[in-house]
Scaffold this active site. Structure first.
Site, PDB file in Angstrom:
ATOM      1  N   GLU A  25      43.673  37.285  47.017  1.00 63.73           N
ATOM      2  CA  GLU A  25      42.428  36.573  47.577  1.00 63.73           C
ATOM      3  C   GLU A  25      41.614  35.868  46.829  1.00 63.73           C
ATOM      4  OE1 GLU A  25      38.736  38.784  48.462  1.00 63.73           O
ATOM      5  OE2 GLU A  25      39.844  40.599  48.347  1.00 63.73           O
ATOM      6  N   LYS A 160      35.262  51.038  49.183  1.00 62.79           N
ATOM      7  CA  LYS A 160      33.980  51.662  48.283  1.00 62.79           C
ATOM      8  C   LYS A 160      33.224  52.310  49.299  1.00 62.79           C
ATOM      9  CE  LYS A 160      33.624  48.531  44.622  1.00 62.79           C
ATOM     10  NZ  LYS A 160      33.797  47.075  44.820  1.00 62.79           N
TER      11      LYS A 160
END
Ligand code: PSU
Ligand code: MN
Length: 310
Positions: A25, A160
């Protein structure tokens, strides 16, 4: 082929020959890391994938073209531009193409363009998910919907703790997305190897991952698969340290009224600032680790497909 899609020569040749290709990405380059470490990391990731016999395809939108496979100059351009380049999610893609604009692709749009190009394995750092407080904000990343519908294996280091990891797993379950732990039964939490949440299945080899995805496609099931690969022990950060930093960043985000697509970049930036250089080095190393697993998984998948062709 899609008239808006440009596949680089190297990637096109590899796909035609049935060789392994790994998508990467570009939001991680423009919005995820500071310059020049972002460009260095992006180029090193490509090198790691090549050393393992696969071909990297970094994905972005440039001048309104959907690109699968970027030149080093294009990677440098995205890295220098940083957040001046639009962060492109599914809703942004048609408008950026219509306007002939640039866009850094998130997990969502990288999966979309990879699938259009015929690439089935993608390595990144972390995915978007259900944000903390989503029960009132409804902030749920489009990445989860994309995993539900687009046939790409996404290798990440978990998510996260800026997200609500429990709700993120619930959402993935509802959407029928299998969450694999590589060599672990526990969902890794990006900077740390532990989260307290379980994955759906532990798998210990790239071959096992490739086989499961191959069967998914043979069954005619839509959607991708999420592979969570724990950060190598030597680069992992103590959970209590990183979690208190994340709590601070989440509180600042709410206090400043940050919302929508700005939320994730804001949190990523604050976590980085509050931890100093240490979290950046961890972030870089986990991406390399994911690139290695993705290259091996792409090779195993290519072998299964080769077998089918006889
Ligand atoms: N989480 C990370 N690092 C990242 C991202 C998420 O730990 O770089 C990026 C990815 O590109 C992901 C996007 O697809 O943020 C999710 O943004 P949002 O939450 O706005 O959907
Ligand atoms: Mn969001």
């Amino acid at each position: 082929m899609n008239k808006y899609l440009d596949i680089s020569e190297q990637v096109r040749e590899a796909l035609a020959a049935g060789k392994p290709v790994v998508a990467l990405e570009s939001t991680i380059i423009s919005h995820g890391m500071p310059y020049p470490q972002n460009v260095e990391t992006a180029l090193n990731v490509e090198k790691i994938i090549r050393e393992l016999g696969a071909v990297p395809a970094t994905i972005a939108i440039i001048g309104g073209r959907l690109k699968a496979g970027l030149s080093p100059e294009e990677i440098d351009y995205l890295g220098r531009s940083g957040s001046a380049v639009a962060k492109a999610s599914r809703r942004d893609l048609p408008v950026l193409v219509a306007r002939g604009a640039d866009g850094a692709t998130t997990v969502t749009t990288t999966m979309m363009i990879a699938a259009m190009a015929g690439i089935r394995v993608f390595a990144t750092g972390g995915i978007g998910g259900v944000h903390r407080g989503a029960e009132t904000t409804m902030d749920i990343s489009a990445d989860l919907e994309e995993l539900a519908q687009t046939p790409v294996v996404v290798v990440c280091a978990g998510a996260k703790a800026i997200l609500d990891l429990g709700l993120t797993l619930e959402y993935l379950e509802t959407k029928g997305v299998t969450v694999v732990g590589y060599g672990t039964e526990e969902l890794p939490a990006f900077y740390s190897r532990k989260s307290g949440f379980g994955v759906d299945y532990r798998m210990d080899t790239p071959e096992e991952i490739a086989k499961a995805f191959h069967v998914k496609q043979e069954l005619g099931l839509c959607g991708g698969m999420l592979v969570t690969n724990p950060i190598p022990e030597e680069y992992s950060m103590p959970e209590d340290v990183i979690n208190s930093v994340i709590d601070t960043a989440v509180a600042e985000c709410a206090a400043q009224g940050i919302h929508g697509k700005e939320t994730t970049p804001f949190l990523l930036k604050r976590v980085k600032e509050l931890t100093g250089g240490e979290s950046l080095e961890s972030n870089i190393q986990l991406v390399y680790n994911n690139a290695r697993l993705a290259a091996k998984t792409a090779a195993a998948l290519a072998a299964l497909e080769e077998n089918d062709r006889g």
